[in-house]
Design an enzyme around this catalytic site. Structure first.
Site, mmCIF file in Angstrom:
data_model
loop_
_atom_site.group_PDB
_atom_site.id
_atom_site.type_symbol
_atom_site.label_atom_id
_atom_site.label_comp_id
_atom_site.label_asym_id
_atom_site.label_seq_id
_atom_site.Cartn_x
_atom_site.Cartn_y
_atom_site.Cartn_z
ATOM 1 N N THR A 177 0.823 -1.209 0.000
ATOM 2 C CA THR A 177 0.000 0.000 0.000
ATOM 3 C C THR A 177 0.859 1.261 0.000
ATOM 4 O O THR A 177 1.990 1.245 0.512
ATOM 5 C CB THR A 177 -0.903 -0.003 1.259
ATOM 6 O OG1 THR A 177 -1.408 1.314 1.477
ATOM 7 C CG2 THR A 177 -0.128 -0.384 2.520
ATOM 8 N N ASP A 178 0.301 2.345 -0.522
ATOM 9 C CA ASP A 178 1.023 3.633 -0.479
ATOM 10 C C ASP A 178 1.141 4.158 0.951
ATOM 11 O O ASP A 178 1.919 5.078 1.214
ATOM 12 C CB ASP A 178 0.345 4.669 -1.386
ATOM 13 C CG ASP A 178 -1.090 5.013 -0.981
ATOM 14 O OD1 ASP A 178 -1.636 4.373 -0.061
ATOM 15 O OD2 ASP A 178 -1.669 5.929 -1.602
ATOM 16 N N GLU A 179 0.381 3.556 1.884
ATOM 17 C CA GLU A 179 0.416 4.056 3.267
ATOM 18 C C GLU A 179 1.781 3.821 3.918
ATOM 19 O O GLU A 179 2.093 4.411 4.947
ATOM 20 C CB GLU A 179 -0.712 3.438 4.098
ATOM 21 C CG GLU A 179 -2.054 3.747 3.487
ATOM 22 C CD GLU A 179 -3.256 3.475 4.382
ATOM 23 O OE1 GLU A 179 -3.117 3.501 5.614
ATOM 24 O OE2 GLU A 179 -4.350 3.252 3.819
ATOM 25 N N TYR B 124 -1.344 -0.450 11.119
ATOM 26 C CA TYR B 124 -1.582 -1.117 9.830
ATOM 27 C C TYR B 124 -0.428 -0.840 8.871
ATOM 28 O O TYR B 124 0.188 -1.771 8.321
ATOM 29 C CB TYR B 124 -2.901 -0.623 9.220
ATOM 30 C CG TYR B 124 -3.035 -0.931 7.736
ATOM 31 C CD1 TYR B 124 -3.150 -2.243 7.289
ATOM 32 C CD2 TYR B 124 -3.044 0.097 6.782
ATOM 33 C CE1 TYR B 124 -3.259 -2.528 5.921
ATOM 34 C CE2 TYR B 124 -3.149 -0.184 5.425
ATOM 35 C CZ TYR B 124 -3.258 -1.494 5.001
ATOM 36 O OH TYR B 124 -3.354 -1.780 3.662
ATOM 37 N N LYS C 119 2.461 -3.379 7.179
ATOM 38 C CA LYS C 119 2.619 -3.566 5.728
ATOM 39 C C LYS C 119 4.066 -3.225 5.310
ATOM 40 O O LYS C 119 4.656 -3.910 4.475
ATOM 41 C CB LYS C 119 1.630 -2.685 4.950
ATOM 42 C CG LYS C 119 0.167 -3.061 5.114
ATOM 43 C CD LYS C 119 -0.187 -4.430 4.569
ATOM 44 C CE LYS C 119 -0.171 -4.514 3.076
ATOM 45 N NZ LYS C 119 -0.605 -5.857 2.591
HETATM 46 P P1 NAD Z 1 -9.999 -7.040 2.746
HETATM 47 O O1 NAD Z 1 -9.922 -6.728 4.203
HETATM 48 O O2 NAD Z 1 -11.241 -6.731 1.991
HETATM 49 O O3 NAD Z 1 -9.688 -8.593 2.509
HETATM 50 C C1 NAD Z 1 -8.669 -9.269 3.181
HETATM 51 C C2 NAD Z 1 -8.860 -10.769 2.931
HETATM 52 O O4 NAD Z 1 -7.763 -11.456 3.579
HETATM 53 C C3 NAD Z 1 -10.141 -11.334 3.536
HETATM 54 O O5 NAD Z 1 -10.754 -12.229 2.623
HETATM 55 C C4 NAD Z 1 -9.661 -12.083 4.783
HETATM 56 O O6 NAD Z 1 -10.491 -13.191 5.124
HETATM 57 C C5 NAD Z 1 -8.279 -12.527 4.334
HETATM 58 N N1 NAD Z 1 -7.368 -12.772 5.475
HETATM 59 C C6 NAD Z 1 -7.162 -11.974 6.539
HETATM 60 N N2 NAD Z 1 -6.277 -12.552 7.376
HETATM 61 C C7 NAD Z 1 -5.903 -13.716 6.800
HETATM 62 C C8 NAD Z 1 -5.009 -14.750 7.179
HETATM 63 N N3 NAD Z 1 -4.313 -14.687 8.327
HETATM 64 N N4 NAD Z 1 -4.862 -15.809 6.363
HETATM 65 C C9 NAD Z 1 -5.567 -15.907 5.194
HETATM 66 N N5 NAD Z 1 -6.444 -14.968 4.811
HETATM 67 C C10 NAD Z 1 -6.607 -13.881 5.595
HETATM 68 O O7 NAD Z 1 -8.739 -6.286 2.108
HETATM 69 P P2 NAD Z 1 -8.577 -5.583 0.688
HETATM 70 O O8 NAD Z 1 -9.060 -4.189 0.777
HETATM 71 O O9 NAD Z 1 -9.090 -6.482 -0.359
HETATM 72 O O10 NAD Z 1 -6.989 -5.513 0.598
HETATM 73 C C11 NAD Z 1 -6.239 -6.580 0.027
HETATM 74 C C12 NAD Z 1 -4.758 -6.242 0.086
HETATM 75 O O11 NAD Z 1 -4.521 -5.026 -0.625
HETATM 76 C C13 NAD Z 1 -4.239 -6.015 1.504
HETATM 77 O O12 NAD Z 1 -2.964 -6.595 1.591
HETATM 78 C C14 NAD Z 1 -4.169 -4.508 1.622
HETATM 79 O O13 NAD Z 1 -3.128 -4.134 2.516
HETATM 80 C C15 NAD Z 1 -3.832 -4.100 0.210
HETATM 81 N N6 NAD Z 1 -4.288 -2.766 -0.212
HETATM 82 C C16 NAD Z 1 -5.586 -2.386 -0.048
HETATM 83 C C17 NAD Z 1 -6.001 -1.144 -0.500
HETATM 84 C C18 NAD Z 1 -7.451 -0.701 -0.384
HETATM 85 O O14 NAD Z 1 -7.752 0.451 -0.705
HETATM 86 N N7 NAD Z 1 -8.365 -1.551 0.032
HETATM 87 C C19 NAD Z 1 -5.080 -0.268 -1.098
HETATM 88 C C20 NAD Z 1 -3.757 -0.692 -1.242
HETATM 89 C C21 NAD Z 1 -3.373 -1.941 -0.800
HETATM 90 P P1 TYD Z 2 -10.521 4.319 4.713
HETATM 91 O O1 TYD Z 2 -11.519 3.899 3.693
HETATM 92 O O2 TYD Z 2 -10.570 3.703 6.064
HETATM 93 O O3 TYD Z 2 -9.083 4.123 4.039
HETATM 94 P P2 TYD Z 2 -7.609 4.605 4.572
HETATM 95 O O4 TYD Z 2 -7.692 5.034 5.969
HETATM 96 O O5 TYD Z 2 -6.816 3.346 4.419
HETATM 97 O O6 TYD Z 2 -7.191 5.681 3.627
HETATM 98 O O7 TYD Z 2 -10.625 5.887 4.912
HETATM 99 C C1 TYD Z 2 -10.469 6.778 3.822
HETATM 100 C C2 TYD Z 2 -10.542 8.175 4.374
HETATM 101 O O8 TYD Z 2 -11.859 8.413 4.872
HETATM 102 C C3 TYD Z 2 -9.610 8.422 5.555
HETATM 103 O O9 TYD Z 2 -9.094 9.748 5.468
HETATM 104 C C4 TYD Z 2 -10.502 8.296 6.762
HETATM 105 C C5 TYD Z 2 -11.855 8.785 6.259
HETATM 106 N N1 TYD Z 2 -13.043 8.161 6.889
HETATM 107 C C6 TYD Z 2 -14.050 8.962 7.416
HETATM 108 O O10 TYD Z 2 -13.986 10.195 7.383
HETATM 109 N N2 TYD Z 2 -15.128 8.354 7.989
HETATM 110 C C7 TYD Z 2 -15.248 6.998 8.072
HETATM 111 O O11 TYD Z 2 -16.256 6.492 8.634
HETATM 112 C C8 TYD Z 2 -14.215 6.189 7.505
HETATM 113 C C9 TYD Z 2 -14.301 4.694 7.559
HETATM 114 C C10 TYD Z 2 -13.127 6.815 6.918
#
Ligand code: NAD
Ligand code: TYD
Length: 339
Positions: A125-127, A153, A157
């Protein structure tokens, strides 16, 4: 080719499985997922009975189970999406983030070393870069930006990324890493900003905006992320980090207003609540490296992507309705009750 997708019952992993099934129908895909609160087997209904798809319930941090699966399946490619992914939950309870995101990654890397793979891809992630100030719109995250994490988090990562690099340098493991900005689209768990706001607006519930809502995120439609990962796996250089983002910077408050407008709901539903601890101000990716090296460009503009996403949540109420009516209510009360 046999591809193992971990975390494939979650948001991005499931979208990636659908993408790969279309793009490479000749591949065997194995989804390994622990099915935590964020994993939903129903999401995989469309592929569950395909001959070239197999689901295995397992924890990536369970070494014995993971080795056994590698021993039987011998995947050629491993794409690791499995993670605890929500910043707010990591602030509440960091422990599981270290177990899954750090130790789980190490178990997968060890399994790849032991059984041999053509590629291990870490979805990061970019975080991991921390945040950028709001008053410097000229600054962007590049692959050279130092890691500077804010939340448990992002720290977990970043630790996993460092382990991947170490396994490449020390053992020559063929790894790649991608660092993507915020994703949105179908099947996102309703604890994240966009689906949470859609679900609340549809129920005429308050929309909890943290602080002033001025924080900026760089939004990418999930399918564009999947396309980038597919390119990196097949054409990327091992040992390389690729940033993925599409210059789609938006303030939270503006996103919330767009959602309300599209759903025909009043802005009076917006409720400013206590800010997140250590809240990152701005994320913004410079995607020039992946563009120049692999020719990747995002295809979906935010105004189209958000329309498609809202439409999907309108048409799939039972998918997220089942979630928000279950255990999620306890989470919501705990997280937002006293805010
Ligand atoms: P999500 O929370 O929707 O899904 C995570 C999945 O991983 C779930 O199906 C969960 O059951 C599974 N999981 C959790 N712990 C596990 C374990 N110990 N063993 C096996 N499976 C397990 O997450 P997402 O939003 O789909 O993100 C997927 C990946 O992308 C993550 O690694 C996250 O850090 C990365 N990512 C997400 C975003 C975003 O905006 N959502 C952006 C950049 C990177
Ligand atoms: P989120 O979807 O949790 O992603 P991330 O924290 O990984 O960027 O949140 C996106 C942005 O929205 C973040 O600045 C936090 C804000 N946010 C709210 O203002 N209210 C909410 O209820 C949630 C879940 C997030």
């Amino acid at each position: 080719m046999k591809m193992m997708v971990t975390g494939g019952a979650g948001f991005i992993g499931s979208n990636f499985i659908f993408y790969e099934q279309e793009k490479h129908p000749e591949y065997q895909i194995i989804c390994l997922d622990k099915l935590t609160y964020a994993g939903n087997l129903a999401t995989l209904d469309p592929v569950m009975h395909e001959e070239n798809f197999k689901f295995i319930k397992a924890d990536i941090a369970d070494r014995e189970a993971v080795y056994e699966i590698f021993e039987t399946e011998h995947p050629d490619i491993v794409v690791n999406f499995a993670a605890e992914s929500h910043v707010d939950r990591s602030i509440e309870d960091p422990g599981i983030f270290l177990t899954t995101n750090v130790m789980g990654t190490q178990v997968l890397l060890d399994a790849c070393r032991r059984y041999g793979v053509l590629r291990y891809h870490q979805v990061s992630t970019d975080e991991v870069y921390g945040d950028l100030p709001l008053d410097r719109p000229d600054l962007f995250f590049t692959e050279q930006t130092p890691l500077h994490t804010s939340s448990p988090y992002s720290a977990s990562k970043a630790s996993a990324d460092l382990l991947c690099n170490a396994y490449h340098r020390t053992y020559g493991l063929p790894i790649t890493i991608s660092r993507c900005s915020n994703n949105y689209g179908p099947y996102q768990f309703p604890e994240k900003l966009i689906p949470l706001m859609i679900a609340n607006a549809l129920a005429d519930k308050p929309l909890p905006v943290y602080g002033e809502g001025l924080n900026v995120r760089d939004w990418l439609y999930v399918e564009d992320h999947c396309a980038a990962i597919d390119l990196i796996i097949h054409n990327g250089q091992t040992g390389q980090v690729y940033n993925i983002g599409g210059h789609n910077e938006m303030r939270n408050i503006d996103i919330v207003k767009i959602i309300l407008e599209q759903l025909g709901k009043p802005e009076s539903l917006i409720t400013h609540v206590k800010d997140r601890k250590g809240h990152d101000m701005r994320y913004a990716i410079d995607p020039s490296f992946i563009h120049e090296e692999l020719g990747w460009l995002p295809q979906t503009k935010f105004r189209d992507g958000i329309k498609k996403t809202i439409q999907w949540y309108l048409e799939n109420r039972s998918w997220w309705g089942n979630i928000v009516n279950g255990e999620y209510q306890t989470y919501y009360e705990r997280m937002y009750g006293n805010r």
